[in-house]
Design a protein around this motif. Structure first.
Motif, short mmCIF file in Angstrom:
data_model
loop_
_atom_site.label_atom_id
_atom_site.label_comp_id
_atom_site.label_asym_id
_atom_site.label_seq_id
_atom_site.Cartn_x
_atom_site.Cartn_y
_atom_site.Cartn_z
N VAL A 113 -5.22 -0.03 -4.41
CA VAL A 113 -4.10 0.82 -4.00
C VAL A 113 -3.26 1.28 -5.18
O VAL A 113 -2.53 2.27 -5.08
CB VAL A 113 -3.19 0.11 -2.95
N VAL A 114 -3.36 0.57 -6.33
CA VAL A 114 -2.62 1.01 -7.52
C VAL A 114 -3.56 1.50 -8.62
O VAL A 114 -3.12 1.75 -9.74
CB VAL A 114 -1.71 -0.11 -8.06
N VAL A 115 -4.84 1.64 -8.29
CA VAL A 115 -5.83 2.07 -9.29
C VAL A 115 -6.38 3.45 -8.97
O VAL A 115 -6.54 4.30 -9.87
CB VAL A 115 -6.98 1.04 -9.38
N SER A 127 -3.77 10.61 2.01
CA SER A 127 -2.62 11.26 1.37
C SER A 127 -2.82 11.48 -0.13
O SER A 127 -2.17 12.34 -0.73
CB SER A 127 -1.37 10.40 1.58
N GLY A 128 -3.72 10.70 -0.75
CA GLY A 128 -3.86 10.76 -2.20
C GLY A 128 -2.75 10.03 -2.93
O GLY A 128 -2.66 10.10 -4.15
N MET A 129 -1.92 9.28 -2.20
CA MET A 129 -0.81 8.54 -2.80
C MET A 129 -1.30 7.17 -3.27
O MET A 129 -2.41 6.73 -2.95
CB MET A 129 0.32 8.37 -1.78
N PRO A 184 2.25 -4.74 3.04
CA PRO A 184 1.57 -5.72 2.18
C PRO A 184 0.05 -5.54 2.23
O PRO A 184 -0.52 -5.24 3.29
CB PRO A 184 1.98 -7.07 2.79
N THR A 185 -0.60 -5.73 1.09
CA THR A 185 -2.06 -5.62 1.02
C THR A 185 -2.56 -6.52 -0.10
O THR A 185 -1.80 -6.90 -1.00
CB THR A 185 -2.50 -4.16 0.76
N ASP A 235 0.83 -1.20 0.00
CA ASP A 235 0.00 0.00 0.00
C ASP A 235 0.88 1.26 0.00
O ASP A 235 2.11 1.18 -0.15
CB ASP A 235 -0.98 -0.02 1.18
N ALA A 236 0.24 2.41 0.13
CA ALA A 236 0.96 3.69 0.05
C ALA A 236 1.98 3.87 1.17
O ALA A 236 2.87 4.72 1.07
CB ALA A 236 -0.03 4.85 0.04
#
Length: 363
Positions: A224-226, A232-234, A218-219, A213-214
């Motif tokens: 988290v990548v979409v 944070s907007g990260m 681990p997630t 994740d940002a």
């Protein structure tokens, strides 16, 4: 909408996409070629590289990072050595143009080294390996991705480069005696970015070990990548496959596909641009001109027969080789239709609306 889906006939989907691309500024011929390529990716079982890319393409055109009706420009031609500039045209157009030039040189010289710089998203790289294999040529392709970096370096905690695909195509027959080729086509990340988009749209988690994740933890949440992560907007990042080995291959693709081609490498903060630019190094070899065609055919056949004789392992029906799952998916999806999650279809409808097209009435 997560979890629901629709089933689309391939011809219907090609028609819808083609009309969207025409409305976005492409000629009818270009629009059809892009649509055909995207739907072939869906038919092959790679929805990550299929019709779901359409909204991003429309946004990239509107932003100016994707140039409709643009072809390759030859920047160097020394026979078996070609350097090409795609000029930010559709990769579904510039990629095949580049391969046709490279295959012509391979017929003439027995081999060709070709670089293609600054193409918009090339899509499924296996398509180009299939083109070469159909002519009896071995091909190797190293590709980098110039877009928001989504893959973490081995030992790192954020995205620093793209999914950087590598592809190897090996014909297992000849044009006179065709046989399904070996097509090894893979992202150097644990999964392609598009597969994360598909999983997110379906509301499905991914297996452990794919994502961080940002905060670098681990997630299993593909979102988290979409989409930007609150507060944070990260974004998070995808991990490389095979730990340090996949990471090393990703670097090789960045340096060979991006740096060697002159197309550039990623070494800047992430931005919000929707365009996806690829550069590619391709090497083509004609076994006939190498003088090993007979041995190549017989030894390939013997080795594959040896593999196929292995008893199925637990959880498997039979041993397969790269390329066979795609052929099986094409037959099944041509017959039964392409199943698409409702969120992805809604995004395609919205993309049509951005260029003034009512998708439901377009086919």
């Amino acid at each position: 909408m997560a979890g629901s889906s629709i089933t689309l006939d391939a011809a219907r989907l090609r028609s819808v996409l083609s009309k969207i691309f025409v409305a976005a500024g492409s000629s009818a011929q270009e629009a059809q070629q892009v649509a055909d390529n995207l739907v072939m990716a869906n038919l092959s079982g790679h929805d990550s590289h299929g019709a779901g890319m359409t909204p991003r393409y429309v946004d990239a055109v509107k932003e100016g990072g994707l140039k409709p009706n643009t072809g390759v420009k030859v920047t160097l031609d020394s026979g078996a050595l070609l350097a090409l500039d795609a000029q930010h045209g559709y990769g579904q157009v510039t990629g095949p143009q580049a391969m046709e030039l490279a295959m012509a040189r391979t017929r003439e010289h027995g081999s060709c080294i070709m670089t293609l710089a600054r193409s918009h998203h090339l899509g499924r790289i296996g398509h180009f390996a299939e083109m070469a294999a159909a002519q009896g040529f071995v091909s190797l392709h190293f590709v980098n991705v110039m877009s928001r970096p989504v893959v973490a370096p081995w030992g790192g905690g954020d995205g620093r480069f793209g999914t950087n695909p590598c592809c190897i195509g090996i014909p297992l027959g000849t044009p006179e005696k065709p046989r399904a080729p070996f097509i090894l086509d893979f992202a150097t990340s644990r999964a392609a970015q598009g597969k994360m988009r598909v999983a997110h749209n379906k509301g499905q988690p991914v297996p452990p070990g794919y994502l961080i994740d940002a905060q670098g933890r681990p997630t299993t949440d593909p979102g988290v990548v979409v989409v930007p992560q609150p507060p944070s907007g990260m974004f998070g990042a995808i991990l490389a496959f095979g730990e340090h080995k996949g990471y090393g291959m990703a670097i090789a693709c960045e340096l060979l596909g991006g740096a060697l081609s002159g197309g550039g490498t990623w070494h800047q903060p992430a931005n919000t641009a929707r365009a996806v630019h690829n550069s590619m190094l391709s090497v083509l070899i004609d076994p006939r001109r190498l003088g090993t065609q007979a041995a190549f055919e017989s030894e390939s056949a013997a080795f594959l027969e040896w593999l196929k004789k292995s008893p199925p392992g637990t959880g498997f029906d039979a041993v397969q080789i790269a390329g066979e799952p795609e052929l099986a998916a094409r037959a099944q999806r041509e017959r039964d239709g392409i199943v698409m999650d409702s969120q992805t279809w809604a995004e395609i409808v919205a993309a049509g609306a951005k260029v003034g097209l009512t998708v439901e009435d377009s086919a």
